[in-house]
Design an enzyme around this catalytic site. Structure first.
Site, short mmCIF file in Angstrom:
data_model
loop_
_atom_site.label_atom_id
_atom_site.label_comp_id
_atom_site.label_asym_id
_atom_site.label_seq_id
_atom_site.Cartn_x
_atom_site.Cartn_y
_atom_site.Cartn_z
N THR A 24 0.82 -1.21 0.00
CA THR A 24 0.00 0.00 0.00
C THR A 24 0.85 1.26 0.00
OG1 THR A 24 -0.20 0.04 2.41
CG2 THR A 24 -1.87 -1.19 1.20
N ASP A 25 0.22 2.37 -0.40
CA ASP A 25 0.89 3.67 -0.40
C ASP A 25 0.48 4.45 0.85
OD1 ASP A 25 -1.67 4.63 -0.90
OD2 ASP A 25 -1.28 5.12 -2.99
N ALA A 26 0.86 5.72 0.89
CA ALA A 26 0.58 6.55 2.07
C ALA A 26 -0.92 6.73 2.32
CB ALA A 26 1.25 7.91 1.90
N ILE A 29 -3.96 2.54 0.12
CA ILE A 29 -4.46 1.72 -0.98
C ILE A 29 -3.27 1.11 -1.73
CG2 ILE A 29 -6.58 3.05 -1.22
CD1 ILE A 29 -5.35 4.43 -3.65
#
Length: 143
Positions: A24-26, A29
């Site tokens: 996931t990203d920041a 997601i």
């Protein structure tokens, strides 16, 4: 233990993926490039299920498969801990290429869709090579 590759339809297979924190990203997601990683793993496991060892293919036959083109649509986000399925379907088999249609699914929802062209390359010459008959037969005879 690795998951089993399950046949979904002729020339199709399904590979399970669980979304981990590292995917996931920041925003929490799945980072966009990771969908391509999920698809790569599904194609690799599909080859393995067909009995194709990619290291052996290179050392014994001087052939490798490489991605030559990707068309991708990001439809909905996947999130931490989601259980996904990557559906991979061989759409066509050319003289020196395979066209895969791949979907990353969460239940009935398609989150990501890609059309991936895989080229067969002569490892020593770094040029396209015809897909050998023994491989073509494997891909064409899938049921």
């Amino acid at each position: 233990m690795a998951p089993n590759l399950n046949t979904v339809a002729p020339r199709s297979s399904s590979w399970p993926v669980r979304v981990y924190y590292e995917d996931t990203d920041a925003a929490g997601i799945v980072y966009y490039a990771n969908y391509l990683r999920f698809c790569e793993r599904a194609r690799t496991e599909r080859l393995r299920a067909l009995g194709i060892d990619q290291r052996d293919l290179r050392t014994r036959h001087d052939l490798v498969f490489v991605v030559s083109r990707v068309e991708a649509d990001y439809l909905r986000p996947a999130e931490l801990d989601d259980e996904l399925q990557v559906i991979s379907t061989v759409q066509s088999i050319g003289a020196a290429s395979l066209l895969f249609d791949q979907q990353v699914m969460r239940g009935e929802d398609c989150l990501f869709h890609a059309r991936v062209t895989i080229a067969c390359i002569d490892w020593n010459r770094r040029r396209p090579a015809r897909i050998p008959e023994f491989l073509r037969t494997l891909f064409e005879s899938e049921a």
